[in-house]
Every structure is written in structure tokens, then in C-alpha cells.
Enzyme design. Structure first.
Site, short mmCIF file in Angstrom:
data_model
loop_
_atom_site.label_atom_id
_atom_site.label_comp_id
_atom_site.label_asym_id
_atom_site.label_seq_id
_atom_site.Cartn_x
_atom_site.Cartn_y
_atom_site.Cartn_z
N HIS A 89 4.67 -0.01 -0.08
CA HIS A 89 5.36 -0.33 0.56
C HIS A 89 4.52 -2.04 1.30
O HIS A 89 3.85 -1.65 1.27
CB HIS A 89 5.62 -0.16 2.06
CG HIS A 89 4.72 0.77 3.04
ND1 HIS A 89 4.09 1.95 2.31
CD2 HIS A 89 4.06 0.35 3.77
CE1 HIS A 89 3.15 1.95 2.56
NE2 HIS A 89 3.11 0.90 3.98
N GLU A 125 0.97 -1.32 0.20
CA GLU A 125 0.44 -0.26 -0.34
C GLU A 125 0.59 1.54 0.52
O GLU A 125 2.26 0.89 0.23
CB GLU A 125 -0.73 0.14 1.35
CG GLU A 125 -0.11 -0.17 1.91
CD GLU A 125 -1.04 -0.24 3.81
OE1 GLU A 125 -2.03 -0.59 3.42
OE2 GLU A 125 -1.02 0.18 4.60
N CYS A 150 5.46 0.75 14.99
CA CYS A 150 4.97 1.15 14.18
C CYS A 150 4.20 2.44 14.58
O CYS A 150 2.85 2.40 15.10
CB CYS A 150 3.82 -0.12 12.94
SG CYS A 150 3.23 1.73 11.32
N HIS A 176 5.48 6.11 8.48
CA HIS A 176 5.70 5.72 9.09
C HIS A 176 6.72 5.86 9.69
O HIS A 176 8.19 5.96 9.18
CB HIS A 176 5.74 4.44 8.64
CG HIS A 176 4.14 3.52 7.97
ND1 HIS A 176 3.51 3.01 9.12
CD2 HIS A 176 3.69 3.54 6.75
CE1 HIS A 176 2.11 2.60 8.27
NE2 HIS A 176 2.36 2.79 7.32
N HIS A 189 -0.05 5.80 0.96
CA HIS A 189 -0.18 6.56 1.63
C HIS A 189 0.14 8.11 2.40
O HIS A 189 1.61 7.99 2.12
CB HIS A 189 -0.86 6.66 3.15
CG HIS A 189 -0.14 5.52 4.15
ND1 HIS A 189 0.80 5.26 4.72
CD2 HIS A 189 -0.11 3.79 3.88
CE1 HIS A 189 1.42 4.27 5.00
NE2 HIS A 189 0.65 3.44 5.04
#
Length: 117
Positions: free
Chosen positions: A87, A47, A101, A53, A49
Site C-alpha cells: 500500500h 510498503e 492512522c 491499519h 507489513h
């Protein structure tokens, strides 16, 4: 811990659980801290976004796959995933791969990446 739930077949993942540690109980932080654990042979969805992270290895051996780059993540290793980087996290060992995370508390929803790694 709860099972990671995302709509299928858009998101392909296997053998992963997530626990919300900071961010879901009214904490006044600008970030959320989650713990993920991936079983041997398992992987997260591929995915992207807008939010970033920070991944911190806790147990086992994993791989952070970003496009064509593979970053090995062992306990105390750190990996960074920038905005809109495609990723996936994958267990690369014979025992569970666990990692923290850190993400923004206010964040966008993931978008399934165009190809699978």
C-alpha cells in the site's frame, strides 16, 4: 510534527510528516494513533507489513493505493489496509491531505514493496 524518517533509497516517499498522538507517551493502549499530513504531489512509501491499519481522512483528498485498487479518501472516509497488503497513500488534491492512522502498539517494521505505485 516530525518529518517521516525511513532509510533511503529502500523507502521512496515525498512531502509527508507524522505526529504521534497516542502510543509514545506511556499510554496503556493496545493501539497507536498517528496523524499524517502529505503535501500536494506527495506520497508515503510503498510498503507492506504484518500489522493492519485503519485510516480516517481528516482534510483534503487522498488516495489509498493497494496493489491495483485505488480508494479515494476524503474527510470522514475510512480505509482499511490488511496484513501484508502492499500500500501507499498519495495526495490527490491541491491542499494538504491529512489523515489519522490507527495501528497496533506492538507492530512489525515495514518492508519495502516490490514495485512502486
Amino acid at each position: 510534527m516530525s518529518n517521516l524518517i525511513k532509510p533511503a533509497p529502500v523507502f521512496d516517499f515525498k512531502g509527508i510528516i507524522r505526529q504521534e498522538l497516542i502510543g509514545k507517551s506511556g499510554e496503556k493502549t493496545s493501539f497507536d494513533l498517528r496523524y499524517f499530513e502529505i503535501e500536494p504531489g506527495g506520497y508515503s512509501s510503498f510498503e507492506k507489513h504484518v500489522h493492519e491499519h485503519v485510516i480516517i481522512g481528516v482534510r483534503g483528498l487522498g488516495i489509498c493505493i493497494k496493489k491495483r485498487k485505488k480508494i479515494h479518501v476524503r474527510p470522514n472516509d475510512i480505509a482499511y489496509v490488511g496484513p501484508m497488503e502492499e500500500h501507499r497513500m498519495r495526495n490527490a488534491g491541491r491542499e494538504p491531505f491529512g489523515f489519522f492512522c490507527i495501528v497496533d502498539h506492538k507492530r512489525d517494521k515495514p518492508i519495502a514493496a516490490s514495485s512502486s505505485l
